[in-house]
Design a protein around this motif. Structure first.
Motif, PDB file in Angstrom:
ATOM      1  N   GLN A 232       0.820  -1.222   0.000  1.00 27.14           N
ATOM      2  CA  GLN A 232       0.000   0.000   0.000  1.00 27.14           C
ATOM      3  C   GLN A 232       0.852   1.270   0.000  1.00 27.14           C
ATOM      4  O   GLN A 232       0.322   2.369   0.003  1.00 27.14           O
ATOM      5  CB  GLN A 232      -0.925   0.006   1.208  1.00 27.14           C
ATOM      6  N   GLN A 233       2.168   1.104   0.003  1.00 31.48           N
ATOM      7  CA  GLN A 233       3.116   2.216   0.019  1.00 31.48           C
ATOM      8  C   GLN A 233       2.805   3.185   1.159  1.00 31.48           C
ATOM      9  O   GLN A 233       2.749   4.399   0.976  1.00 31.48           O
ATOM     10  CB  GLN A 233       3.126   2.944  -1.329  1.00 31.48           C
ATOM     11  N   CYS A 234       2.624   2.624   2.331  1.00 31.69           N
ATOM     12  CA  CYS A 234       2.305   3.439   3.508  1.00 31.69           C
ATOM     13  C   CYS A 234       3.487   4.331   3.861  1.00 31.69           C
ATOM     14  O   CYS A 234       4.617   3.858   3.965  1.00 31.69           O
ATOM     15  CB  CYS A 234       1.954   2.539   4.693  1.00 31.69           C
TER      16      CYS A 234
ATOM     17  N   ARG B 264      -0.068  14.343   9.988  1.00 34.86           N
ATOM     18  CA  ARG B 264      -0.287  14.088   8.562  1.00 34.86           C
ATOM     19  C   ARG B 264      -0.258  12.583   8.376  1.00 34.86           C
ATOM     20  O   ARG B 264       0.744  12.002   7.957  1.00 34.86           O
ATOM     21  CB  ARG B 264       0.787  14.774   7.722  1.00 34.86           C
ATOM     22  N   ASN B 265      -1.338  11.958   8.728  1.00 36.27           N
ATOM     23  CA  ASN B 265      -1.408  10.501   8.704  1.00 36.27           C
ATOM     24  C   ASN B 265      -1.657   9.983   7.295  1.00 36.27           C
ATOM     25  O   ASN B 265      -2.280  10.647   6.484  1.00 36.27           O
ATOM     26  CB  ASN B 265      -2.515  10.011   9.632  1.00 36.27           C
ATOM     27  N   PRO B 266      -1.177   8.769   7.021  1.00 42.57           N
ATOM     28  CA  PRO B 266      -1.477   8.140   5.736  1.00 42.57           C
ATOM     29  C   PRO B 266      -2.938   7.693   5.690  1.00 42.57           C
ATOM     30  O   PRO B 266      -3.721   8.029   6.579  1.00 42.57           O
ATOM     31  CB  PRO B 266      -0.513   6.956   5.704  1.00 42.57           C
ATOM     32  N   SER B 267      -3.272   6.897   4.728  1.00 47.51           N
ATOM     33  CA  SER B 267      -4.656   6.436   4.557  1.00 47.51           C
ATOM     34  C   SER B 267      -5.143   5.681   5.793  1.00 47.51           C
ATOM     35  O   SER B 267      -4.352   5.224   6.620  1.00 47.51           O
ATOM     36  CB  SER B 267      -4.739   5.518   3.338  1.00 47.51           C
ATOM     37  N   ASP B 268      -6.451   5.545   5.880  1.00 48.48           N
ATOM     38  CA  ASP B 268      -7.045   4.815   7.009  1.00 48.48           C
ATOM     39  C   ASP B 268      -6.558   3.368   7.057  1.00 48.48           C
ATOM     40  O   ASP B 268      -6.298   2.838   8.137  1.00 48.48           O
ATOM     41  CB  ASP B 268      -8.572   4.838   6.925  1.00 48.48           C
TER      42      ASP B 268
END
Length: 65
Positions: A38-40, A49-53
């Motif tokens: 997912q390329q977190c 600045r969080n990544p996706s859920d």
């Protein structure tokens, strides 16, 4: 002497924590593979600045183990 070992937010803080804990087998390969797929990018977590859920759910899973 090293005062603060965190000199680059992109590599040193949360991303380094994930690499180190995975490298020491503190969470499983399945979670790691999903993070990579997912390329977190966790480099902004310290600045809200969080990544996706889905990436945050994977990170939460590492804390539960």
């Amino acid at each position: 002497m090293v005062g603060n070992g965190c000199t680059n937010w992109t590599y040193d803080c949360q991303p380094a924590t994930n690499n180190i804990t995975y490298g020491r087998a503190l969470f499983n390969t399945e979670i790691w593979d999903q993070m990579v797929a997912q390329q977190c990018d966790y480099s902004g977590c310290e600045f809200d600045r969080n990544p996706s859920d889905s990436c945050m759910q994977l990170l939460d899973q590492t804390y539960e183990l």
